[in-house]
Design an enzyme around this catalytic site. Structure first.
Site, PDB file in Angstrom:
ATOM      1  N   LYS A   1      79.688 104.434  49.142  1.00 49.30           N
ATOM      2  CA  LYS A   1      79.441 104.425  47.693  1.00 49.30           C
ATOM      3  C   LYS A   1      80.749 104.654  46.919  1.00 49.30           C
ATOM      4  O   LYS A   1      81.044 103.977  45.934  1.00 49.30           O
ATOM      5  CB  LYS A   1      78.413 105.520  47.344  1.00 49.30           C
ATOM      6  CG  LYS A   1      78.200 105.724  45.859  1.00 49.30           C
ATOM      7  CD  LYS A   1      77.481 104.565  45.231  1.00 49.30           C
ATOM      8  CE  LYS A   1      77.435 104.697  43.722  1.00 49.30           C
ATOM      9  NZ  LYS A   1      76.929 103.498  43.070  1.00 49.30           N
ATOM     10  N   CYS A  45      79.801 106.196  36.843  1.00 51.29           N
ATOM     11  CA  CYS A  45      80.108 105.874  38.246  1.00 51.29           C
ATOM     12  C   CYS A  45      81.575 105.493  38.454  1.00 51.29           C
ATOM     13  O   CYS A  45      82.320 106.240  39.056  1.00 51.29           O
ATOM     14  CB  CYS A  45      79.192 104.746  38.718  1.00 51.29           C
ATOM     15  SG  CYS A  45      77.476 105.250  38.851  1.00 51.29           S
TER      16      CYS A  45
HETATM   17  N1  NAD Z   1      73.419 105.674  36.272  1.00 55.75           N
HETATM   18  C1  NAD Z   1      73.879 104.810  37.165  1.00 55.75           C
HETATM   19  O1  NAD Z   1      74.103 103.648  36.846  1.00 55.75           O
HETATM   20  C2  NAD Z   1      74.085 105.199  38.623  1.00 55.75           C
HETATM   21  C3  NAD Z   1      74.256 104.195  39.564  1.00 55.75           C
HETATM   22  C4  NAD Z   1      74.424 104.557  40.897  1.00 55.75           C
HETATM   23  C5  NAD Z   1      74.449 105.902  41.253  1.00 55.75           C
HETATM   24  N2  NAD Z   1      74.291 106.862  40.307  1.00 55.75           N
HETATM   25  C6  NAD Z   1      74.288 108.262  40.723  1.00 55.75           C
HETATM   26  O2  NAD Z   1      72.949 108.724  40.704  1.00 55.75           O
HETATM   27  C7  NAD Z   1      72.922 110.125  40.397  1.00 55.75           C
HETATM   28  C8  NAD Z   1      71.994 110.353  39.218  1.00 55.75           C
HETATM   29  O3  NAD Z   1      72.543 109.674  38.106  1.00 55.75           O
HETATM   30  P1  NAD Z   1      71.693 109.378  36.786  1.00 55.75           P
HETATM   31  O4  NAD Z   1      72.470 108.365  36.031  1.00 55.75           O
HETATM   32  O5  NAD Z   1      70.276 109.085  37.157  1.00 55.75           O
HETATM   33  O6  NAD Z   1      71.784 110.810  36.075  1.00 55.75           O
HETATM   34  P2  NAD Z   1      70.979 111.293  34.745  1.00 55.75           P
HETATM   35  O7  NAD Z   1      71.837 112.293  34.103  1.00 55.75           O
HETATM   36  O8  NAD Z   1      70.499 110.109  33.990  1.00 55.75           O
HETATM   37  O9  NAD Z   1      69.676 111.993  35.327  1.00 55.75           O
HETATM   38  C9  NAD Z   1      69.715 113.125  36.129  1.00 55.75           C
HETATM   39  C10 NAD Z   1      68.449 113.925  35.868  1.00 55.75           C
HETATM   40  O10 NAD Z   1      68.452 115.019  36.790  1.00 55.75           O
HETATM   41  C11 NAD Z   1      67.923 116.160  36.112  1.00 55.75           C
HETATM   42  N3  NAD Z   1      68.344 117.343  36.861  1.00 55.75           N
HETATM   43  C12 NAD Z   1      69.547 117.950  36.896  1.00 55.75           C
HETATM   44  N4  NAD Z   1      69.541 118.977  37.757  1.00 55.75           N
HETATM   45  C13 NAD Z   1      68.305 119.042  38.280  1.00 55.75           C
HETATM   46  C14 NAD Z   1      67.673 119.885  39.233  1.00 55.75           C
HETATM   47  N5  NAD Z   1      68.334 120.867  39.856  1.00 55.75           N
HETATM   48  N6  NAD Z   1      66.365 119.657  39.524  1.00 55.75           N
HETATM   49  C15 NAD Z   1      65.676 118.670  38.905  1.00 55.75           C
HETATM   50  N7  NAD Z   1      66.229 117.832  38.000  1.00 55.75           N
HETATM   51  C16 NAD Z   1      67.520 118.011  37.706  1.00 55.75           C
HETATM   52  C17 NAD Z   1      68.465 116.041  34.717  1.00 55.75           C
HETATM   53  O11 NAD Z   1      67.691 116.797  33.790  1.00 55.75           O
HETATM   54  C18 NAD Z   1      68.362 114.526  34.476  1.00 55.75           C
HETATM   55  O12 NAD Z   1      67.128 114.157  33.877  1.00 55.75           O
HETATM   56  C19 NAD Z   1      74.377 110.514  40.125  1.00 55.75           C
HETATM   57  O13 NAD Z   1      74.949 111.056  41.276  1.00 55.75           O
HETATM   58  C20 NAD Z   1      75.033 109.201  39.792  1.00 55.75           C
HETATM   59  O14 NAD Z   1      76.404 109.219  40.069  1.00 55.75           O
HETATM   60  C21 NAD Z   1      74.083 106.535  38.991  1.00 55.75           C
END
Ligand code: NAD
Length: 402
Positions: free
Chosen positions: A201, A255
């Site tokens: 990743k 990312c």
């Molecule tokens: N957004 C993208 O395009 C993308 C693409 C690939 C990978 N990722 C990866 O995926 C992961 C999540 O990214 P995202 O964009 O969905 O983040 P986001 O911020 O949109 O969502 C994360 C959610 O997790 C919740 N959260 C935080 N701590 C928590 C806990 N201890 N228990 C329960 N809920 C909790 C937050 O309230 C939030 O709603 C990251 O590591 C990111 O790097 C994101």
């Protein structure tokens, strides 16, 4: 089959919905009570085309509900943020806290998967935390890492059709995770170990960052030499083995602008090119800010009045509402902070309000502007007239280029 998704954001919520659609009973967990409430009301709290219909369907059918604490299930997926902290070091505290939250409900035979983008070794570190508290589960649960590579805006399609890399702590874990994802993924599922999957990743996003840095570097050189970089790249790409990406206002998002640091901070001696790509892409935003400020000063000198400046776009890439690590946002803030006295009109069609900037209508801002600055290549901007007498257009992201 019941699965618990920890983190219902841009990635966790769509994945939970698609998994629910494949017949799995899904419990979504989020620490944000507003997210829990909205999901249970079948209201989408993120912008993603087509997802609201699916959310309504799954919540309505009783296949998806949200809560604030994990409950017993057969599979757990950690999809929480992994930002950086301090001097660009990965902050895995959310992953750790999500992992700790499921420990009390884990039981023999369960699957525990981390999807959050994570530094190499995180899956092993979380396994240690689990087994330190529940030593009786050692060898009795399956633990794997499976990164997400979807494109926001096209998530429903990509969640199903993208190939995935799945790395277990052992072969049985990998196979267990593969069989879960096989319920809804039509792309190929590639088995490996957890460290390779974690690095995969980070490698994908670092590769994108390095390639964009090359395009951005070219754009700086071309500006000095008086060459249209867009034409140059189009011509160079006619070579059968050359594929240069498009330059822009920098690199942003959660990312590509973040993940390369997870490699750089762990291997600073080796990751020279990856570090330089980050620096080049960050510098491109500074350079754009300077260009805008200089255009404002030039206009005032020539016209004896302050210009109206339309700053077009705040999101980090076209047609989304995500402002995280956005170079457009950074440039708008830098121009505002420069105190030029220019009348700044900020346009972002994908959000309704912003805590820092009052938002303007696209056409009104464009019509009023002496200087138009294209910061994000949103589709609606392409319909604006390209050549308007008396306007200076700074098109950093190629809105008006094919
Ligand atoms: N957004 C993208 O395009 C993308 C693409 C690939 C990978 N990722 C990866 O995926 C992961 C999540 O990214 P995202 O964009 O969905 O983040 P986001 O911020 O949109 O969502 C994360 C959610 O997790 C919740 N959260 C935080 N701590 C928590 C806990 N201890 N228990 C329960 N809920 C909790 C937050 O309230 C939030 O709603 C990251 O590591 C990111 O790097 C994101």
């Amino acid at each position: 089959m019941k699965a618990c998704f920890i983190g219902l954001g841009y990635i966790g919520l769509p994945t939970a919905i698609i998994a629910a659609d494949s017949g799995v009973e899904i419990v979504g967990v989020d620490v944000n009570p507003k997210v829990v409430e909205k999901v249970n009301n079948a209201e989408l709290h993120i912008v993603e085309p087509g997802l609201d219909k699916l959310l309504k369907k799954e919540v309505g059918a009783g296949k998806l509900r949200a809560t604030s604490t994990p409950e017993p299930a057969n599979a757990f997926f950690v999809v929480v943020p992994t930002p950086f902290k301090g001097d660009h070091e990965p902050d895995v505290s959310y992953v750790e806290s999500a992992t700790r939250s499921v420990i009390p409900v884990l039981k023999e035979g369960d699957l525990f998967v981390i999807e959050s983008t994570s530094p190499v070794g995180t899956t092993e570190a979380m396994a240690e935390i689990i087994f330190a508290e529940r030593p009786e589960l050692k060898g009795k649960i399956h633990i794997a890492y499976c990164p997400e590579r979807v494109l926001p805006g096209n998530i429903i399609y990509e969640l199903v059709h993208n190939d995935r890399v799945i790395g277990g702590l052992d072969e049985a874990s990998t196979e267990h995770a593969k069989s879960f994802y096989g319920r809804f993924v039509k792309g190929e599922l590639f088995a490996t170990n957890s460290r390779t999957a974690e690095m995969c990743k980070l490698t994908e996003n670092s590769s994108r960052d390095v390639q964009i840095a090359f395009a951005n570097e070219l754009s700086l050189i071309c500006d000095k030499v008086g060459i249209n970089v867009w034409e140059l790249i189009k011509l160079a790409n006619r070579h059968p083995r050359v594929n240069i990406l498009r330059p822009g206002a920098g690199v942003g998002g959660h990312c590509i602008a973040v993940d390369p640091y997870f490699i750089v901070s762990a291997y600073p001696e080796e990751a020279k090119m990856i570090a330089q790509a980050r620096a080049t892409n960050n510098y491109k935003s500074e350079w754009c800010s300077e260009k805008v400020i200089n255009a404002i000063l030039k206009f005032e000198l020539a016209n004896g009045r302050k210009p109206v400046v339309a700053l077009m776009g705040l999101a980090f890439k076209p047609d989304i509402d995500d402002l995280r690590e956005s170079p457009a946002m950074h440039i708008a803030e830098a121009v505002a902070a420069a105190g030029t006295g220019a009348d700044l009109r900020v346009v972002e069609p994908n959000i309704t309000s912003h805590h820092r900037f009052e938002l303007s209508d696209m056409n009104e801002a464009f019509d009023a502007a002496d200087i138009v600055v294209m910061l994000t290549a949103h589709t609606p901007f392409k319909s604006l007239p390209q050549d308007v007498d008396g306007k200076t257009v700074l098109d950093f992201c190629g809105v008006f280029q094919n």
